[in-house]
Design a protein around this motif. Structure first.
Motif, PDB file in Angstrom:
ATOM      1  N   ASN A  84       1.768  10.131   2.470  1.00 22.65           N
ATOM      2  CA  ASN A  84       3.033  10.694   2.954  1.00 22.65           C
ATOM      3  C   ASN A  84       4.262   9.999   2.361  1.00 22.65           C
ATOM      4  OD1 ASN A  84       2.961   8.238   4.204  1.00 22.65           O
ATOM      5  ND2 ASN A  84       3.049   9.015   6.300  1.00 22.65           N
ATOM      6  N   SER A 107       3.784   0.282   2.771  1.00 21.56           N
ATOM      7  CA  SER A 107       3.655  -0.833   3.720  1.00 21.56           C
ATOM      8  C   SER A 107       3.365  -2.119   2.958  1.00 21.56           C
ATOM      9  CB  SER A 107       2.550  -0.557   4.741  1.00 21.56           C
ATOM     10  OG  SER A 107       1.305  -0.361   4.089  1.00 21.56           O
ATOM     11  N   THR A 147       4.939   6.745   2.451  1.00 18.96           N
ATOM     12  CA  THR A 147       5.262   5.474   3.103  1.00 18.96           C
ATOM     13  C   THR A 147       4.660   4.309   2.318  1.00 18.96           C
ATOM     14  OG1 THR A 147       5.265   6.555   5.255  1.00 18.96           O
ATOM     15  CG2 THR A 147       5.090   4.153   5.233  1.00 18.96           C
ATOM     16  N   ARG A 186       0.853  -1.186   0.000  1.00 17.25           N
ATOM     17  CA  ARG A 186       0.000   0.000   0.000  1.00 17.25           C
ATOM     18  C   ARG A 186       0.886   1.231   0.000  1.00 17.25           C
ATOM     19  NH1 ARG A 186      -4.547  -1.535   4.621  1.00 17.25           N
ATOM     20  NH2 ARG A 186      -5.731  -3.035   3.358  1.00 17.25           N
ATOM     21  N   ASN A 187       0.551   2.180  -0.841  1.00 16.20           N
ATOM     22  CA  ASN A 187       1.279   3.454  -0.939  1.00 16.20           C
ATOM     23  C   ASN A 187       0.449   4.540  -0.277  1.00 16.20           C
ATOM     24  OD1 ASN A 187       3.415   2.340  -2.570  1.00 16.20           O
ATOM     25  ND2 ASN A 187       1.997   2.383  -4.300  1.00 16.20           N
ATOM     26  N   TRP A 188       1.003   5.142   0.795  1.00 15.81           N
ATOM     27  CA  TRP A 188       0.303   6.153   1.555  1.00 15.81           C
ATOM     28  C   TRP A 188       0.636   7.549   1.040  1.00 15.81           C
ATOM     29  CZ3 TRP A 188      -3.210   4.059   4.701  1.00 15.81           C
ATOM     30  CH2 TRP A 188      -3.033   2.730   5.071  1.00 15.81           C
TER      31      TRP A 188
END
Length: 344
Positions: free
Chosen positions: A249, A253, A251, A245-247
């Motif tokens: 901000n 995960s 990040t 998953r690309n957040w």
């Protein structure tokens, strides 16, 4: 499940003297014969043809042993033979076969069930109070429509009592009640048995279960002991796919820690110990202790676009234990029960 039926031809037949060749006379004679000699029920005829007749089913729906045919309430009964023939080992196996039961399940130990559609309507999963009773022998295990997902072994029968049962089983059984009746100790004879069941899930892992029971008359005709135990493991068949998953901000995960094939697995084990004492022809007492433990890892749902696949970013598990003490006193003035139960 069968009901014993006896059919006897009419003791006397009506006779009518009619003019020979009269069509009206023949019709009247046929009508009189049909009244005097009732038709043999198809069910009974089938049983007689098969030889041996239908089995008498004894239930304790009203706290005493009665022939199912004589009980004036709607009951669905799964006898010991039914449990074997239908391979019933858990709630889901028989609930889908009972028209009055509807249930929601997303895996082992998560079943919420209703009878005759009765709930408070505020939540599709849980009601504010129990409207459906669930009993192991005389021990109540139901709360808010939830039932413990017990492994069914060494069970004499399952009784599904449709309709309000509040008079006999309390306010938590206003829509109906489900009762598991266990096999009781036999004070007159020794018996023992063991079962093994194994299988392979297509595209998944293996299933296996080990079960055994032992019945010993400690004092012939007076004191009997019955012990049963089981261990059942069910392999996984749902995959937790590796994904990221690309957040916002920046990040990223990943679920690499939990991603694997055959993500969902279940193991259940437990046993039962029962001691029966016969004091006289009219009085007896049975004390029993039942323990079961369930561990379920993973998820039993799936991605609607990818069958038998999920994408989860955390551990998922469910653990359940049930401990039940039951002291049952049976006498010529009725039945008294002292029950201790704990589930968590």
């Amino acid at each position: 499940m069968g009901i014993r039926a006896k059919v006897r031809a009419a003791d006397h037949f009506c006779k009518a003297t009619l003019p020979p060749g009269s069509r009206i006379g023949l019709a009247v004679a046929a009508a009189l014969a049909s009244v005097a000699a009732p038709r043999t029920p198809a069910l009974a005829a089938t049983a007689d043809a098969a030889g041996g007749g239908l089995q008498e089913v004894v239930v304790t729906a009203r706290k005493r042993e009665e022939n199912l045919q004589d009980v004036p309430i709607s009951i669905d009964v799964f006898t010991h033979k039914d449990l074997q023939n239908l391979a019933i080992t858990q709630f889901d196996d028989y609930a889908a076969k009972v028209p009055s039961i509807s249930f929601i399940s997303v895996g082992p130990g998560t079943q919420v069930f209703f009878m005759r559609g009765v709930s408070d309507g505020s939540n599709p999963n849980y009601a504010n109070s129990s409207a459906t009773g669930f009993f192991l022998d005389d021990s109540s295990l139901s709360w808010y429509g939830v039932q413990p997902d017990l492994h069914l072994y060494d069970i004499e029968r399952i009784e599904v009592l449709n309709g309000p049962q509040g008079t006999t089983f309390g306010a938590g059984s206003m829509a109906g009640a489900v009762r598991y009746i266990t096999n009781k100790p036999d004070v007159n004879g020794f018996s023992a048995g063991a079962d093994f069941d194994g299988g392979k899930i297509q595209g998944g892992q293996q299933d296996q279960s080990y079960e055994a029971f032992l019945n010993v008359p400690l004092i012939e005709g007076r004191l009997g002991l019955r012990v049963s135990a089981f261990s059942a493991a069910h392999g996984g068949f749902v995959n937790n796919a590796l994904t990221t998953r690309n957040w916002v901000n920046g990040t990223v995960s990943t679920n690499a820690q939990w991603a694997r094939s055959d993500y969902n697995r279940e193991h259940q084990e437990g046993g039962r110990v029962a001691l029966k004492a016969v004091f006289s022809d009219s009085w007896s007492a049975t004390a029993s202790y039942d323990y079961q433990r369930l561990s379920a890892l993973g998820a039993w749902d799936e991605d609607p676009h990818v069958p038998r696949t999920v994408q989860r970013f955390g551990p998922e598990d469910h653990r359940f234990q049930a401990k039940n003490w039951d002291l049952h006193l049976d006498g010529n003035v009725g039945i008294a029960d002292l029950v201790f139960a704990s589930t968590y």
